[in-house]
Design a protein around this motif. Structure first.
Motif, PDB file in Angstrom:
ATOM      1  N   VAL A   1     -26.278   9.413   2.777  1.00 52.78           N
ATOM      2  CA  VAL A   1     -26.381   8.110   3.395  1.00 52.78           C
ATOM      3  C   VAL A   1     -25.738   7.082   2.464  1.00 52.78           C
ATOM      4  O   VAL A   1     -25.876   7.164   1.247  1.00 52.78           O
ATOM      5  CB  VAL A   1     -27.847   7.760   3.711  1.00 52.78           C
ATOM      6  CG1 VAL A   1     -28.683   7.728   2.448  1.00 52.78           C
ATOM      7  CG2 VAL A   1     -27.927   6.432   4.448  1.00 52.78           C
ATOM      8  N   GLN A   2     -25.008   6.127   3.038  1.00 52.58           N
ATOM      9  CA  GLN A   2     -24.393   5.047   2.269  1.00 52.58           C
ATOM     10  C   GLN A   2     -25.145   3.759   2.552  1.00 52.58           C
ATOM     11  O   GLN A   2     -25.527   3.491   3.688  1.00 52.58           O
ATOM     12  CB  GLN A   2     -22.922   4.904   2.651  1.00 52.58           C
ATOM     13  CG  GLN A   2     -22.070   6.091   2.209  1.00 52.58           C
ATOM     14  CD  GLN A   2     -20.593   5.887   2.496  1.00 52.58           C
ATOM     15  OE1 GLN A   2     -20.232   5.291   3.503  1.00 52.58           O
ATOM     16  NE2 GLN A   2     -19.756   6.351   1.600  1.00 52.58           N
ATOM     17  N   LEU A   3     -25.353   2.968   1.487  1.00 54.44           N
ATOM     18  CA  LEU A   3     -26.158   1.763   1.583  1.00 54.44           C
ATOM     19  C   LEU A   3     -25.344   0.542   1.176  1.00 54.44           C
ATOM     20  O   LEU A   3     -24.595   0.597   0.193  1.00 54.44           O
ATOM     21  CB  LEU A   3     -27.392   1.880   0.687  1.00 54.44           C
ATOM     22  CG  LEU A   3     -28.277   3.097   0.917  1.00 54.44           C
ATOM     23  CD1 LEU A   3     -29.363   3.174  -0.137  1.00 54.44           C
ATOM     24  CD2 LEU A   3     -28.892   3.047   2.306  1.00 54.44           C
ATOM     25  N   GLN A   4     -25.525  -0.554   1.900  1.00 55.42           N
ATOM     26  CA  GLN A   4     -24.810  -1.799   1.617  1.00 55.42           C
ATOM     27  C   GLN A   4     -25.816  -2.933   1.614  1.00 55.42           C
ATOM     28  O   GLN A   4     -26.342  -3.309   2.665  1.00 55.42           O
ATOM     29  CB  GLN A   4     -23.742  -2.042   2.678  1.00 55.42           C
ATOM     30  CG  GLN A   4     -22.941  -3.316   2.505  1.00 55.42           C
ATOM     31  CD  GLN A   4     -21.869  -3.184   1.436  1.00 55.42           C
ATOM     32  OE1 GLN A   4     -21.303  -2.113   1.246  1.00 55.42           O
ATOM     33  NE2 GLN A   4     -21.593  -4.268   0.744  1.00 55.42           N
ATOM     34  N   CYS A  21     -30.319  -4.440   3.747  1.00 57.48           N
ATOM     35  CA  CYS A  21     -29.648  -3.227   3.273  1.00 57.48           C
ATOM     36  C   CYS A  21     -29.326  -2.390   4.501  1.00 57.48           C
ATOM     37  O   CYS A  21     -30.228  -1.842   5.144  1.00 57.48           O
ATOM     38  CB  CYS A  21     -30.540  -2.468   2.314  1.00 57.48           C
ATOM     39  SG  CYS A  21     -29.849  -0.892   1.751  1.00 57.48           S
ATOM     40  N   ALA A  23     -27.659   0.823   6.301  1.00 52.23           N
ATOM     41  CA  ALA A  23     -27.395   2.218   5.970  1.00 52.23           C
ATOM     42  C   ALA A  23     -26.502   2.853   7.016  1.00 52.23           C
ATOM     43  O   ALA A  23     -26.611   2.551   8.211  1.00 52.23           O
ATOM     44  CB  ALA A  23     -28.704   2.993   5.870  1.00 52.23           C
ATOM     45  N   SER A  24     -25.643   3.717   6.563  1.00 47.86           N
ATOM     46  CA  SER A  24     -24.831   4.497   7.483  1.00 47.86           C
ATOM     47  C   SER A  24     -25.436   5.889   7.583  1.00 47.86           C
ATOM     48  O   SER A  24     -26.156   6.334   6.703  1.00 47.86           O
ATOM     49  CB  SER A  24     -23.398   4.585   6.992  1.00 47.86           C
ATOM     50  OG  SER A  24     -23.357   5.268   5.746  1.00 47.86           O
ATOM     51  N   TYR A  94     -31.082  -4.000  -5.854  1.00 55.70           N
ATOM     52  CA  TYR A  94     -30.506  -2.774  -5.316  1.00 55.70           C
ATOM     53  C   TYR A  94     -31.448  -2.165  -4.286  1.00 55.70           C
ATOM     54  O   TYR A  94     -32.667  -2.129  -4.498  1.00 55.70           O
ATOM     55  CB  TYR A  94     -30.293  -1.750  -6.420  1.00 55.70           C
ATOM     56  CG  TYR A  94     -29.349  -2.167  -7.514  1.00 55.70           C
ATOM     57  CD1 TYR A  94     -29.804  -2.873  -8.624  1.00 55.70           C
ATOM     58  CD2 TYR A  94     -27.989  -1.865  -7.437  1.00 55.70           C
ATOM     59  CE1 TYR A  94     -28.944  -3.258  -9.634  1.00 55.70           C
ATOM     60  CE2 TYR A  94     -27.114  -2.242  -8.444  1.00 55.70           C
ATOM     61  CZ  TYR A  94     -27.602  -2.933  -9.542  1.00 55.70           C
ATOM     62  OH  TYR A  94     -26.740  -3.312 -10.541  1.00 55.70           O
ATOM     63  N   TYR A 110     -30.073   7.897  -3.225  1.00 55.12           N
ATOM     64  CA  TYR A 110     -28.912   7.110  -2.801  1.00 55.12           C
ATOM     65  C   TYR A 110     -29.158   5.642  -3.139  1.00 55.12           C
ATOM     66  O   TYR A 110     -30.265   5.128  -2.935  1.00 55.12           O
ATOM     67  CB  TYR A 110     -28.668   7.270  -1.295  1.00 55.12           C
ATOM     68  CG  TYR A 110     -28.489   8.699  -0.870  1.00 55.12           C
ATOM     69  CD1 TYR A 110     -29.551   9.424  -0.347  1.00 55.12           C
ATOM     70  CD2 TYR A 110     -27.257   9.329  -1.007  1.00 55.12           C
ATOM     71  CE1 TYR A 110     -29.388  10.745   0.036  1.00 55.12           C
ATOM     72  CE2 TYR A 110     -27.086  10.649  -0.620  1.00 55.12           C
ATOM     73  CZ  TYR A 110     -28.157  11.349  -0.109  1.00 55.12           C
ATOM     74  OH  TYR A 110     -27.994  12.657   0.268  1.00 55.12           O
ATOM     75  N   TRP A 111     -28.085   4.978  -3.598  1.00 61.61           N
ATOM     76  CA  TRP A 111     -28.203   3.598  -4.050  1.00 61.61           C
ATOM     77  C   TRP A 111     -27.109   2.739  -3.446  1.00 61.61           C
ATOM     78  O   TRP A 111     -25.959   3.198  -3.300  1.00 61.61           O
ATOM     79  CB  TRP A 111     -28.105   3.535  -5.573  1.00 61.61           C
ATOM     80  CG  TRP A 111     -29.290   4.145  -6.251  1.00 61.61           C
ATOM     81  CD1 TRP A 111     -29.488   5.474  -6.507  1.00 61.61           C
ATOM     82  CD2 TRP A 111     -30.443   3.455  -6.733  1.00 61.61           C
ATOM     83  NE1 TRP A 111     -30.712   5.660  -7.129  1.00 61.61           N
ATOM     84  CE2 TRP A 111     -31.315   4.436  -7.277  1.00 61.61           C
ATOM     85  CE3 TRP A 111     -30.844   2.125  -6.761  1.00 61.61           C
ATOM     86  CZ2 TRP A 111     -32.552   4.106  -7.843  1.00 61.61           C
ATOM     87  CZ3 TRP A 111     -32.064   1.801  -7.324  1.00 61.61           C
ATOM     88  CH2 TRP A 111     -32.900   2.784  -7.856  1.00 61.61           C
ATOM     89  N   GLY A 112     -27.470   1.506  -3.123  1.00 62.99           N
ATOM     90  CA  GLY A 112     -26.474   0.529  -2.717  1.00 62.99           C
ATOM     91  C   GLY A 112     -25.836  -0.112  -3.938  1.00 62.99           C
ATOM     92  O   GLY A 112     -26.209   0.161  -5.083  1.00 62.99           O
ATOM     93  N   GLN A 113     -24.896  -1.009  -3.709  1.00 66.54           N
ATOM     94  CA  GLN A 113     -24.101  -1.581  -4.793  1.00 66.54           C
ATOM     95  C   GLN A 113     -24.770  -2.777  -5.461  1.00 66.54           C
ATOM     96  O   GLN A 113     -24.336  -3.184  -6.516  1.00 66.54           O
ATOM     97  CB  GLN A 113     -22.719  -2.014  -4.278  1.00 66.54           C
ATOM     98  CG  GLN A 113     -22.641  -3.393  -3.692  1.00 66.54           C
ATOM     99  CD  GLN A 113     -23.359  -3.533  -2.363  1.00 66.54           C
ATOM    100  OE1 GLN A 113     -23.942  -2.609  -1.821  1.00 66.54           O
ATOM    101  NE2 GLN A 113     -23.352  -4.762  -1.826  1.00 66.54           N
TER     102      GLN A 113
END
Length: 121
Positions: A1-4, A21, A23-24, A94, A110-113
Motif C-alpha cells: 500500500v502507498q500512503l500520501q 493520509c 492510501a492506494s 507521518y 508502510y509509511w507516507g512521506q
C-alpha cells in the motif's frame, strides 16, 4: 500500500489543523493505521492509531483530548484532527499502515512521506 499525507501547514498556538493520509490499493481497510511525528533533533514518536474498522483508537498521552484519529475506508483515507495546537506539536507528521493498533513504529510496514506542521507561539 502507498500512503500520501497532506494537510500540514503553519498555524498559531490554539489553532486547529486536519491531516489526511490517502492510501492506494484495495487492502487499505485491512490495515491498522497510525500517525507518528518527528521534531527536529528528536526521534520519531507515536501520536495515534486506529484499528482497521475504526472501532478502536489509541493516543499518546501528549495529544489525548486534543487530537482525534478517524478513517473512511470507502475513501481509503485516514485523518488526524488536531485541536488546541501547541508549539511543541511542531513536527513532520507521518502516517503508517500496519497489522495492529500499536504505539511502536516497528509494528508498521508502510509509511507516507510526511507533512510538516508548524505551530507558532
Amino acid at each position: 500500500v502507498q500512503l500520501q499525507a497532506s494537510g500540514g501547514g503553519l498555524v498559531q498556538a490554539g489553532g486547529s489543523l486536519r491531516l489526511s493520509c490517502a492510501a492506494s490499493g484495495r487492502t487499505f481497510s485491512s490495515y491498522a493505521m497510525g500517525w507518528f511525528r518527528q521534531a527536529p533533533g528528536k526521534e520519531r514518536e507515536f501520536v495515534a492509531a486506529i484499528s482497521w474498522s475504526g472501532g478502536s483508537t489509541y493516543y499518546a498521552d501528549s495529544v489525548k483530548g486534543r487530537f482525534t484519529i478517524s478513517r473512511d475506508n470507502a475513501k481509503n483515507t485516514v485523518y488526524l484532527q488536531m485541536n488546541s495546537l501547541k508549539p511543541e506539536d511542531t513536527a513532520v507528521y507521518y502516517c503508517a499502515a500496519g497489522s495492529a493498533v500499536a504505539p511502536s513504529r516497528y509494528e508498521y510496514d508502510y509509511w507516507g512521506q510526511g507533512t510538516l506542521v508548524t505551530v507558532s507561539s
